[in-house]
Design an enzyme around this catalytic site. Structure first.
Site, PDB file in Angstrom:
ATOM      1  N   THR A 292       0.874  -1.183   0.000  1.00 51.46           N
ATOM      2  CA  THR A 292       0.000   0.000   0.000  1.00 51.46           C
ATOM      3  C   THR A 292       0.909   1.229   0.000  1.00 51.46           C
ATOM      4  O   THR A 292       2.020   1.186   0.524  1.00 51.46           O
ATOM      5  CB  THR A 292      -0.927   0.029   1.238  1.00 51.46           C
ATOM      6  OG1 THR A 292      -0.134  -0.069   2.420  1.00 51.46           O
ATOM      7  CG2 THR A 292      -1.932  -1.115   1.223  1.00 51.46           C
TER       8      THR A 292
ATOM      9  N   THR B 223       0.607  -5.304 -10.215  1.00 46.83           N
ATOM     10  CA  THR B 223      -0.810  -4.959  -9.993  1.00 46.83           C
ATOM     11  C   THR B 223      -1.417  -4.593 -11.334  1.00 46.83           C
ATOM     12  O   THR B 223      -1.027  -3.603 -11.960  1.00 46.83           O
ATOM     13  CB  THR B 223      -0.924  -3.798  -8.986  1.00 46.83           C
ATOM     14  OG1 THR B 223      -0.324  -4.220  -7.763  1.00 46.83           O
ATOM     15  CG2 THR B 223      -2.376  -3.416  -8.748  1.00 46.83           C
TER      16      THR B 223
ATOM     17  N   LYS C 254      -1.500  -9.362  -9.580  1.00 46.37           N
ATOM     18  CA  LYS C 254      -2.488  -8.942  -8.565  1.00 46.37           C
ATOM     19  C   LYS C 254      -3.652  -8.231  -9.241  1.00 46.37           C
ATOM     20  O   LYS C 254      -3.441  -7.333 -10.059  1.00 46.37           O
ATOM     21  CB  LYS C 254      -1.795  -7.990  -7.575  1.00 46.37           C
ATOM     22  CG  LYS C 254      -2.688  -7.378  -6.503  1.00 46.37           C
ATOM     23  CD  LYS C 254      -1.818  -6.714  -5.437  1.00 46.37           C
ATOM     24  CE  LYS C 254      -2.600  -6.045  -4.328  1.00 46.37           C
ATOM     25  NZ  LYS C 254      -3.076  -4.712  -4.669  1.00 46.37           N
TER      26      LYS C 254
ATOM     27  N   HIS D 297      -8.243  -4.649  -5.236  1.00 48.37           N
ATOM     28  CA  HIS D 297      -7.486  -3.462  -4.842  1.00 48.37           C
ATOM     29  C   HIS D 297      -8.123  -2.794  -3.608  1.00 48.37           C
ATOM     30  O   HIS D 297      -8.201  -1.582  -3.510  1.00 48.37           O
ATOM     31  CB  HIS D 297      -7.446  -2.478  -6.025  1.00 48.37           C
ATOM     32  CG  HIS D 297      -6.240  -1.588  -6.063  1.00 48.37           C
ATOM     33  ND1 HIS D 297      -5.315  -1.610  -7.079  1.00 48.37           N
ATOM     34  CD2 HIS D 297      -5.815  -0.612  -5.222  1.00 48.37           C
ATOM     35  CE1 HIS D 297      -4.386  -0.701  -6.862  1.00 48.37           C
ATOM     36  NE2 HIS D 297      -4.660  -0.080  -5.737  1.00 48.37           N
TER      37      HIS D 297
ATOM     38  N   ARG E  93     -10.778  -0.129  -4.360  1.00 46.49           N
ATOM     39  CA  ARG E  93     -10.367   1.241  -4.703  1.00 46.49           C
ATOM     40  C   ARG E  93     -10.293   1.467  -6.200  1.00 46.49           C
ATOM     41  O   ARG E  93      -9.976   2.551  -6.656  1.00 46.49           O
ATOM     42  CB  ARG E  93      -9.015   1.546  -4.061  1.00 46.49           C
ATOM     43  CG  ARG E  93      -9.093   1.579  -2.554  1.00 46.49           C
ATOM     44  CD  ARG E  93      -7.742   1.457  -1.922  1.00 46.49           C
ATOM     45  NE  ARG E  93      -6.913   2.638  -2.017  1.00 46.49           N
ATOM     46  CZ  ARG E  93      -6.988   3.689  -1.204  1.00 46.49           C
ATOM     47  NH1 ARG E  93      -7.885   3.708  -0.233  1.00 46.49           N
ATOM     48  NH2 ARG E  93      -6.172   4.708  -1.341  1.00 46.49           N
TER      49      ARG E  93
HETATM   50  C1  LIG Z   1      -4.313   3.405   1.162  1.00 44.23           C
HETATM   51  C2  LIG Z   1      -4.129   2.262   0.216  1.00 44.23           C
HETATM   52  C3  LIG Z   1      -3.135   2.330  -0.744  1.00 44.23           C
HETATM   53  C4  LIG Z   1      -2.946   1.280  -1.628  1.00 44.23           C
HETATM   54  N1  LIG Z   1      -1.924   1.343  -2.518  1.00 44.23           N
HETATM   55  C5  LIG Z   1      -1.691   0.298  -3.313  1.00 44.23           C
HETATM   56  C6  LIG Z   1      -0.603   0.321  -4.208  1.00 44.23           C
HETATM   57  O1  LIG Z   1       0.170   1.272  -4.252  1.00 44.23           O
HETATM   58  N2  LIG Z   1      -0.439  -0.762  -5.004  1.00 44.23           N
HETATM   59  C7  LIG Z   1      -1.273  -1.849  -4.978  1.00 44.23           C
HETATM   60  O2  LIG Z   1      -1.091  -2.805  -5.717  1.00 44.23           O
HETATM   61  N3  LIG Z   1      -2.309  -1.893  -4.132  1.00 44.23           N
HETATM   62  C8  LIG Z   1      -2.523  -0.850  -3.297  1.00 44.23           C
HETATM   63  N4  LIG Z   1      -3.560  -0.926  -2.425  1.00 44.23           N
HETATM   64  C9  LIG Z   1      -4.390  -2.162  -2.356  1.00 44.23           C
HETATM   65  C10 LIG Z   1      -3.796  -3.197  -1.387  1.00 44.23           C
HETATM   66  O3  LIG Z   1      -2.623  -3.775  -1.892  1.00 44.23           O
HETATM   67  C11 LIG Z   1      -4.773  -4.336  -1.116  1.00 44.23           C
HETATM   68  O4  LIG Z   1      -5.183  -4.889  -2.337  1.00 44.23           O
HETATM   69  C12 LIG Z   1      -5.998  -3.908  -0.308  1.00 44.23           C
HETATM   70  O5  LIG Z   1      -5.682  -2.897   0.616  1.00 44.23           O
HETATM   71  C13 LIG Z   1      -6.588  -5.111   0.411  1.00 44.23           C
HETATM   72  O6  LIG Z   1      -7.772  -4.786   1.044  1.00 44.23           O
HETATM   73  P1  LIG Z   1      -7.873  -4.404   2.604  1.00 44.23           P
HETATM   74  O7  LIG Z   1      -7.375  -3.001   2.746  1.00 44.23           O
HETATM   75  O8  LIG Z   1      -9.315  -4.542   2.869  1.00 44.23           O
HETATM   76  O9  LIG Z   1      -7.027  -5.399   3.373  1.00 44.23           O
HETATM   77  C14 LIG Z   1      -3.787   0.136  -1.553  1.00 44.23           C
HETATM   78  C15 LIG Z   1      -4.782   0.065  -0.586  1.00 44.23           C
HETATM   79  C16 LIG Z   1      -4.963   1.105   0.294  1.00 44.23           C
HETATM   80  C17 LIG Z   1      -6.030   0.996   1.343  1.00 44.23           C
HETATM   81  C1  LIG Z   2      -0.554   6.635  -7.422  1.00 47.67           C
HETATM   82  C2  LIG Z   2      -0.786   5.958  -6.112  1.00 47.67           C
HETATM   83  C3  LIG Z   2      -1.662   4.743  -6.230  1.00 47.67           C
HETATM   84  C4  LIG Z   2      -1.976   4.205  -4.872  1.00 47.67           C
HETATM   85  C5  LIG Z   2      -3.058   3.161  -4.911  1.00 47.67           C
HETATM   86  O1  LIG Z   2      -2.960   2.161  -5.542  1.00 47.67           O
HETATM   87  C6  LIG Z   2      -4.250   3.372  -4.100  1.00 47.67           C
HETATM   88  O2  LIG Z   2      -4.362   4.426  -3.457  1.00 47.67           O
HETATM   89  O3  LIG Z   2      -5.107   2.490  -4.099  1.00 47.67           O
END
Ligand SMILES: Cc1cc2nc3c(=O)[nH]c(=O)nc-3n(C[C@H](O)[C@H](O)[C@H](O)COP(=O)(O)O)c2cc1C
Ligand SMILES: CCCCC(=O)C(=O)O
Length: 363
Positions: free
Chosen positions: A80, A156, A228, A252, A255
């Site tokens: 994250t 991802t 992913k 994700h 998101r």
């Molecule tokens: C604040 C935040 C930032 C994230 N940034 C990324 C990221 O940079 N790359 C990515 O592959 N997934 C990102 N994710 C997704 C996480 O890798 C993961 O798939 C997700 O948080 C899992 O769900 P959960 O928060 O309910 O455990 C992000 C999630 C959050 C909440």
């Molecule tokens: C450019 C940052 C992407 C972060 C991300 O994957 C998220 O916030 O879910």
């Protein structure tokens, strides 16, 4: 809430109190209507556990092997971004917390500490996460990952562009400096209209990247690639054909595309398509040891934990990360004992009932 948190949801409460609203909203939020965000949690509640009694559970072993790496439990810290918005020590503190618990650390390329800083600060087995970036960025990431002892690449693949998180737009969320991009993109190019996290993504992502480009990524690295963002059997089959080393069922953390199903409800479809050829991991909505147990019963080799780790970090830094992971480990250990499973391999499909099965009155 009085006193110390007793579960990871209480860590969320603590983090909400200490973090500026704009950052809490960024971490907690999901895309658009946040339908999927809610489903990721709710779908776990609809699955029940079928325990077995009178099994010798005097010793429980949660350890497992993921891509050849032994870990204390089937838990990985999800990659994250932006950890310094939760705590000044950022990803370095998170990685140390993961190392202390002997679990694998996923590091986002959009981290606030550099990948070199994270690598030199802890002994955790580390996987680096990348998006379908423009090729020069990916090539730079691969070289640095190999040089710095990262053990796998998490690609991802659900982000050809960024999902729309409306709280960030309203809050005019400003992305922190993503130091790994230094020298690779001009930071001035990132506009400040609305959420500039979105502008960052537009500057770095390559939306034309597709299945055939995985061959290119494989040609520039010896590291195993985990993909992913797989949510269908069709894509799982394509991922196997493309030669990935593992699959992460993920939306994700809700998101990206809203109205995708909860990850736990599509896990079996993916597991059936994969036929045991590579490990299948899952993330999204894991908040309890029982959730991890359910994911393992439905065929996951391990799970990734996103927000709870960030909340631990926000609430108490490295100690909070450690406490969150330990809580989940303790809950999984107790669940295994009460369900009559001594090892993770003992957890089978017959240890859970999905919603459909319950409606068919099997339980
Ligand atoms: C604040 C935040 C930032 C994230 N940034 C990324 C990221 O940079 N790359 C990515 O592959 N997934 C990102 N994710 C997704 C996480 O890798 C993961 O798939 C997700 O948080 C899992 O769900 P959960 O928060 O309910 O455990 C992000 C999630 C959050 C909440
Ligand atoms: C450019 C940052 C992407 C972060 C991300 O994957 C998220 O916030 O879910």
């Amino acid at each position: 809430m009085a006193g110390e948190p007793v579960n990871v949801n209480e860590f969320e409460e603590l983090a909400r109190k200490v973090l500026p609203k704009i950052y809490y909203d960024f971490f907690s939020g999901g895309a658009e209507d946040q339908y999927t965000l809610k489903q990721n949690i709710e779908a776990f509640r609809r699955i029940t556990i079928r325990p077995r009694i009178l099994v010798d559970v005097s010793k429980i072993d949660m350890s497992t092997i993921i891509l050849g790496h032994k870990t204390s439990a089937p838990i990985i810290v999800a990659p994250t971004s932006s950890h310094q918005l939760a705590h000044p020590e950022g990803e370095v503190a998170t990685a140390r917390g993961a190392a202390a618990c002997n679990v694998i650390m996923g590091v986002a390329f959009t981290s606030t500490c550099t990948m070199e800083e994270v690598a030199s600060s802890c002994k955790a087995v580390r996987f680096i996460q990348t998006f379908a970036f423009k090729r020069e960025i990916t090539a730079n990431m691969v070289q640095r990952a190999e040089r710095n002892g990262f053990r796998a690449i998490i690609l991802t693949a659900d982000t050809p562009r960024l999902g729309r998180k409306e709280a960030d737009i309203k809050n005019k969320m400003i992305a922190p400096p993503f130091k790994n991009f230094e020298g690779l993109i001009s930071t001035e190019a990132v506009s400040d209209k609305g959420s500039n996290v979105e502008a960052y993504a537009a500057e770095t992502l390559d939306p034309s990247f597709c299945w055939k480009d995985i061959a290119w990524l494989k040609s520039i690295t010896k590291l195993p690639i985990l993909i992913k963002g797989v949510l269908t059997g069709e894509d799982a089959t394509k991922a196997i054909e493309a030669g990935v080393a593992g699959i992460i069922v993920s939306n994700h953390g809700a998101r990206q595309l809203d109205y995708t199903p909860a990850t736990i409800s599509v896990l079996e479809e993916v597991v059936h398509a994969v036929q045991g050829k590579v490990p299948v991991l899952l993330d999204g909505g894991i908040r309890r040891g029982t959730d991890i147990f359910k994911a393992l019963a439905l065929g996951a080799k391990a799970v990734l934990i996103g927000r709870p780790v960030i909340y631990g970090l926000g609430a108490k830094g490295e100690t909070g990360v450690k406490q969150v992971i330990e809580m989940l480990k303790n809950e999984l250990e107790r669940t295994m004992a009460l369900a009559g499973c001594r090892t993770v391999d003992d957890i089978t499909r017959s240890h859970v009932n999905t919603e459909t099965e319950r409606l068919l009155c099997r339980m």
